[in-house]
Design a protein around this motif. Structure first.
Motif, PDB file in Angstrom:
ATOM      1  N   GLN A  58       0.896  -1.158   0.142  1.00  0.00           N
ATOM      2  CA  GLN A  58      -0.041  -0.073  -0.014  1.00  0.00           C
ATOM      3  C   GLN A  58       0.985   1.149  -0.124  1.00  0.00           C
ATOM      4  N   MET A  59       0.235   2.255  -0.388  1.00  0.00           N
ATOM      5  CA  MET A  59       0.992   3.712  -0.618  1.00  0.00           C
ATOM      6  C   MET A  59       0.053   4.918  -0.467  1.00  0.00           C
ATOM      7  N   TRP A  60       0.710   5.667   0.438  1.00  0.00           N
ATOM      8  CA  TRP A  60      -0.203   7.077   0.393  1.00  0.00           C
ATOM      9  C   TRP A  60       1.067   8.033   0.332  1.00  0.00           C
ATOM     10  N   CYS A 104       4.807   5.412   2.801  1.00  0.00           N
ATOM     11  CA  CYS A 104       3.964   6.858   3.071  1.00  0.00           C
ATOM     12  C   CYS A 104       4.837   8.054   2.790  1.00  0.00           C
ATOM     13  N   SER A 105       4.506   8.961   1.915  1.00  0.00           N
ATOM     14  CA  SER A 105       5.343   9.746   1.372  1.00  0.00           C
ATOM     15  C   SER A 105       4.933  11.165   1.538  1.00  0.00           C
ATOM     16  N   GLU A 106       5.592  12.114   1.674  1.00  0.00           N
ATOM     17  CA  GLU A 106       5.040  13.729   1.574  1.00  0.00           C
ATOM     18  C   GLU A 106       6.156  14.464   0.981  1.00  0.00           C
ATOM     19  N   ASN A 107       5.797  15.447   0.334  1.00  0.00           N
ATOM     20  CA  ASN A 107       6.597  16.380  -0.248  1.00  0.00           C
ATOM     21  C   ASN A 107       6.453  17.863   0.546  1.00  0.00           C
ATOM     22  N   ASN A 108       7.573  18.510   0.812  1.00  0.00           N
ATOM     23  CA  ASN A 108       7.607  19.671   1.265  1.00  0.00           C
ATOM     24  C   ASN A 108       7.164  21.045   0.719  1.00  0.00           C
ATOM     25  N   THR A 111       3.114  19.143  -5.244  1.00  0.00           N
ATOM     26  CA  THR A 111       3.417  17.936  -6.055  1.00  0.00           C
ATOM     27  C   THR A 111       2.874  18.272  -7.365  1.00  0.00           C
ATOM     28  N   ALA A 112       3.671  17.566  -8.494  1.00  0.00           N
ATOM     29  CA  ALA A 112       3.277  17.692  -9.991  1.00  0.00           C
ATOM     30  C   ALA A 112       3.107  19.226 -10.547  1.00  0.00           C
ATOM     31  N   ALA A 113       4.034  20.040 -10.123  1.00  0.00           N
ATOM     32  CA  ALA A 113       3.859  21.498 -10.491  1.00  0.00           C
ATOM     33  C   ALA A 113       4.915  22.118 -11.121  1.00  0.00           C
ATOM     34  N   GLY A 114       5.749  21.013 -11.940  1.00  0.00           N
ATOM     35  CA  GLY A 114       6.924  21.230 -12.647  1.00  0.00           C
ATOM     36  C   GLY A 114       8.014  21.562 -11.526  1.00  0.00           C
ATOM     37  N   LEU A 115       8.176  21.408 -10.381  1.00  0.00           N
ATOM     38  CA  LEU A 115       9.060  21.386  -9.207  1.00  0.00           C
ATOM     39  C   LEU A 115      10.072  20.172  -8.970  1.00  0.00           C
ATOM     40  N   ALA A 116       9.668  19.264 -10.013  1.00  0.00           N
ATOM     41  CA  ALA A 116      10.545  18.195 -10.023  1.00  0.00           C
ATOM     42  C   ALA A 116       9.963  17.019  -8.936  1.00  0.00           C
ATOM     43  N   SER A 117       8.929  16.966  -8.385  1.00  0.00           N
ATOM     44  CA  SER A 117       8.452  16.460  -7.180  1.00  0.00           C
ATOM     45  C   SER A 117       8.626  14.784  -7.451  1.00  0.00           C
ATOM     46  N   SER A 118       8.251  14.482  -8.971  1.00  0.00           N
ATOM     47  CA  SER A 118       8.521  12.932  -9.248  1.00  0.00           C
ATOM     48  C   SER A 118       9.907  12.611  -9.183  1.00  0.00           C
ATOM     49  N   ALA A 119      10.917  13.476  -9.355  1.00  0.00           N
ATOM     50  CA  ALA A 119      12.595  13.053  -9.063  1.00  0.00           C
ATOM     51  C   ALA A 119      12.781  12.778  -7.920  1.00  0.00           C
ATOM     52  N   ALA A 120      12.430  13.671  -7.066  1.00  0.00           N
ATOM     53  CA  ALA A 120      12.702  13.663  -5.387  1.00  0.00           C
ATOM     54  C   ALA A 120      11.876  12.466  -4.974  1.00  0.00           C
ATOM     55  N   GLY A 121      10.694  12.322  -5.157  1.00  0.00           N
ATOM     56  CA  GLY A 121       9.617  11.404  -4.725  1.00  0.00           C
ATOM     57  C   GLY A 121      10.243   9.811  -5.208  1.00  0.00           C
ATOM     58  N   LEU A 122      10.610   9.699  -6.473  1.00  0.00           N
ATOM     59  CA  LEU A 122      11.043   8.332  -6.744  1.00  0.00           C
ATOM     60  C   LEU A 122      12.317   7.965  -6.229  1.00  0.00           C
ATOM     61  N   LYS A 197      -0.819  22.023 -11.210  1.00  0.00           N
ATOM     62  CA  LYS A 197      -0.685  20.989 -11.988  1.00  0.00           C
ATOM     63  C   LYS A 197      -0.601  21.455 -13.586  1.00  0.00           C
ATOM     64  N   LYS A 198       0.449  20.869 -14.358  1.00  0.00           N
ATOM     65  CA  LYS A 198       0.724  21.219 -15.681  1.00  0.00           C
ATOM     66  C   LYS A 198      -0.213  20.525 -16.595  1.00  0.00           C
ATOM     67  N   HIS A 199      -0.509  21.010 -17.724  1.00  0.00           N
ATOM     68  CA  HIS A 199      -1.683  20.398 -18.658  1.00  0.00           C
ATOM     69  C   HIS A 199      -1.034  18.978 -19.440  1.00  0.00           C
ATOM     70  N   GLY A 201       2.228  16.414 -19.234  1.00  0.00           N
ATOM     71  CA  GLY A 201       3.034  16.048 -18.172  1.00  0.00           C
ATOM     72  C   GLY A 201       4.364  15.731 -19.297  1.00  0.00           C
ATOM     73  N   SER A 202       5.643  15.757 -18.520  1.00  0.00           N
ATOM     74  CA  SER A 202       6.861  15.516 -19.067  1.00  0.00           C
ATOM     75  C   SER A 202       6.889  14.266 -20.149  1.00  0.00           C
ATOM     76  N   THR A 203       6.442  13.221 -19.356  1.00  0.00           N
ATOM     77  CA  THR A 203       6.138  12.041 -20.026  1.00  0.00           C
ATOM     78  C   THR A 203       5.633  11.730 -21.371  1.00  0.00           C
TER      79      THR A 203
HETATM   80  N1  LIG Z   1       7.064  11.925  -2.695  1.00  0.00           N
HETATM   81  C1  LIG Z   1       6.558  11.149  -3.582  1.00  0.00           C
HETATM   82  N2  LIG Z   1       6.562   9.780  -3.564  1.00  0.00           N
HETATM   83  C2  LIG Z   1       6.388   8.931  -4.703  1.00  0.00           C
HETATM   84  N3  LIG Z   1       5.888   9.491  -5.690  1.00  0.00           N
HETATM   85  C3  LIG Z   1       5.843  10.708  -5.872  1.00  0.00           C
HETATM   86  C4  LIG Z   1       6.215  11.798  -4.961  1.00  0.00           C
HETATM   87  N4  LIG Z   1       6.036  12.860  -5.272  1.00  0.00           N
HETATM   88  C5  LIG Z   1       5.683  13.026  -6.572  1.00  0.00           C
HETATM   89  N5  LIG Z   1       5.402  11.631  -6.758  1.00  0.00           N
HETATM   90  C6  LIG Z   1       4.840  11.049  -8.250  1.00  0.00           C
HETATM   91  O1  LIG Z   1       5.301  11.991  -9.336  1.00  0.00           O
HETATM   92  C7  LIG Z   1       3.959  12.604  -9.867  1.00  0.00           C
HETATM   93  C8  LIG Z   1       4.208  14.040 -10.156  1.00  0.00           C
HETATM   94  O2  LIG Z   1       5.171  14.026 -11.201  1.00  0.00           O
HETATM   95  P1  LIG Z   1       5.158  14.904 -12.691  1.00  0.00           P
HETATM   96  O3  LIG Z   1       6.239  14.684 -13.499  1.00  0.00           O
HETATM   97  O4  LIG Z   1       3.638  15.206 -13.088  1.00  0.00           O
HETATM   98  O5  LIG Z   1       5.382  16.334 -11.626  1.00  0.00           O
HETATM   99  P2  LIG Z   1       6.564  17.053 -11.333  1.00  0.00           P
HETATM  100  O6  LIG Z   1       7.860  15.976 -11.202  1.00  0.00           O
HETATM  101  O7  LIG Z   1       6.346  18.116 -10.088  1.00  0.00           O
HETATM  102  O8  LIG Z   1       7.126  17.622 -12.521  1.00  0.00           O
HETATM  103  P3  LIG Z   1       8.397  17.800 -13.388  1.00  0.00           P
HETATM  104  O9  LIG Z   1       8.978  16.532 -13.418  1.00  0.00           O
HETATM  105  O10 LIG Z   1       7.897  18.128 -14.896  1.00  0.00           O
HETATM  106  O11 LIG Z   1       9.506  18.704 -12.946  1.00  0.00           O
HETATM  107  C9  LIG Z   1       2.995  12.293  -9.014  1.00  0.00           C
HETATM  108  O12 LIG Z   1       1.621  12.266  -9.372  1.00  0.00           O
HETATM  109  C10 LIG Z   1       3.454  11.034  -8.239  1.00  0.00           C
HETATM  110  O13 LIG Z   1       2.954   9.905  -8.950  1.00  0.00           O
END
Ligand SMILES: Nc1ncnc2c1ncn2[C@@H]1O[C@H](COP(=O)(O)OP(=O)(O)OP(=O)(O)O)[C@@H](O)[C@H]1O
Ligand SMILES: C[C@@](O)(CCOP(=O)(O)OP(=O)(O)O)CC(=O)O
Length: 393
Positions: A58-60, A104-108, A111-122, A197-199, A201-203
């Protein structure tokens, strides 16, 4: 129950990754270079736990339960478990690898606003899982399978993502080229133009670009290889003139490729373009590159500059993009800094009219280290039964 809590940074590319040659393995069509940013301002925090009592994975994320159905998530989990089993081939602790996980994860930051949340999150997820299951060695190739740019967040400082040539992607990894202490004067200002959230996504955006943009093909084959060499040298020699020029040209080329995509993809807005004009006017005024802009798949600007230019740039941003009168939150967040009132001579050199509210807020940060393990148990995002401590569901 076994558990671990970690944090991981975002990274902002100065030579951009845009386009894959393998969608499943996430193999890029060109190499890229980035700086990892300090986690005091922007980070993902993740707790992973495994227990024989959990009945499913499970994931939150930010308090909301997420589906674990994503192929990328499944690939990452599978690969970490495979490596853990290989390492524990003597049988010790092998059963733990088969236990279900709770993540369980959170960003400070948004999320998904072009601030590279997916990079930090993954990066945070893969790093935490590797600690939980005692996987050793480079894991950037696993993070890459979660989100391409995430592989660069596995290391601090200045990082390159090597393309690799193997079909299985085993040599497409991140590599640190200089540590976070190498260029201590380097600062970063993120001008948040929109945290929505952008229109596109990068992918998806890069998929369409690979299919339709001849300019992107030329960039990947001819331009990026030369820029990588120049950029590596500029970073090693702390040559800001070259660093800034390549950074700006590469951002412009990414967005030119987006416009060359059919149908076109646009991420920069009028405010983004005003920031570009501001930076060039400043550099022109000083007769050298004092600041560099770069834009990812969104309108927010990331400015690289030396510490001594921060007060001047903050003063200019406040002058040309002042906050609304009733702006509730702080306009400047992150590292503290003086804000200089720009001289009339400097103001006269900038061909812009003030645009109230165009920049929502500024994050002042610097280059920082890679992911960290948090030792303090109270940092855990899960309670003793493996449920999120705070959740909206
Ligand atoms: N802390 C996190 N833990 C796990 N997955 C996350 C986390 N934060 C973001 N993600 C994943 O990344 C997705 C957002 O990625 P997306 O590429 O849309 O935005 P971004 O990373 O903010 O922008 P960009 O990559 O263009 O800079 C979320 O919907 C989620 O699936
Ligand atoms: C514009 C970029 O930020 C693109 C980032 O793309 P992602 O890493 O988010 O894409 P996927 O691999 O499909 O997950 C440029 C960069 O960070 O190099």
């Amino acid at each position: 129950m076994i558990e671990v809590t970690c944090t991981a940074p975002i990274n902002i590319a100065v030579i951009k990754y845009w386009g894959k040659r393998d969608e499943k393995l996430i193999l890029p069509i060109n190499e890229s270079t980035s700086a990892t940013l300090d986690q005091s301002q922007l980070c993902a925090k993740t707790t992973v736990a495994a227990s024989p009592d959990f009945t499913s994975d499970q994931m939150w994320l930010n308090g909301q339960e997420q589906s674990m159905d994503s192929a990328r998530l499944q690939n990452v989990l599978k690969e970490i478990r495979r490596r853990a089993r290989k390492r524990k081939s003597d049988g010790s602790g092998e059963d733990r690898v088969n236990w279900h996980v709770h993540i369980c994860s959170e960003n400070n930051f948004p999320t998904a606003a072009g601030l590279a949340s997916s990079a930090a999150g993954l990066a945070c997820l893969v790093f935490s899982l590797s600690k939980l299951f005692e996987v050793e060695g480079d894991i950037s190739d696993v993070a890459r399978q979660g989100s391409g740019s995430a592989c660069r967040s596995i290391y601090g400082g200045f990082v390159e993502w090597t393309m690799g040539t193997e079909v299985d992607g085993s040599d497409s990894r991140a590599l640190q080229i200089a540590s976070e202490t190498h260029w201590p004067q380097m600062r970063v200002l993120i001008l948040v133009v929109s945290a929505k959230k952008k229109h596109v996504g990068s992918t998806t955006g890069m998929q369409t670009s690979v299919k339709t943009s001849q300019l992107l093909a030329h960039r990947a084959e001819k331009i990026v290889p030369e820029r990588m060499v120049e950029m590596r040298r500029a970073i090693k020699d702390k040559d800001f003139q070259t660093f800034a020029e390549i950074t700006m040209k590469d951002s412009n080329q990414l967005h030119a490729c987006c416009l060359d995509t059919y149908p076109p993809v646009t991420y920069m807005t009028d405010t983004s373009r005003d920031i570009v004009r501001l930076v060039h006017a400043v550099n022109n005024h000083y007769g050298e590159n004092k600041v560099a802009y770069t834009f990812d798949a969104g309108p927010n600007a990331c400015l690289y500059l030396m510490e001594d230019m921060v007060p001047t740039m903050l003063g200019l941003v406040q002058n040309f993009f002042p906050p609304e009168q009733d702006h509730g939150e702080a306009f400047l967040t992150g590292l503290p800094s003086k804000v200089s009132t720009p001289s009339q001579e400097l103001l006269n050199a900038i061909p812009l009219e003030p645009s109230v509210g165009a920049v929502q807020y500024i994050i002042h940060t610097k280059v920082g280290p890679g992911p960290q393990v948090l030792i303090d148990q109270s940092e855990s995002l899960l309670d003793s039964t493996g449920q999120p401590k705070s959740s909206t569901q």
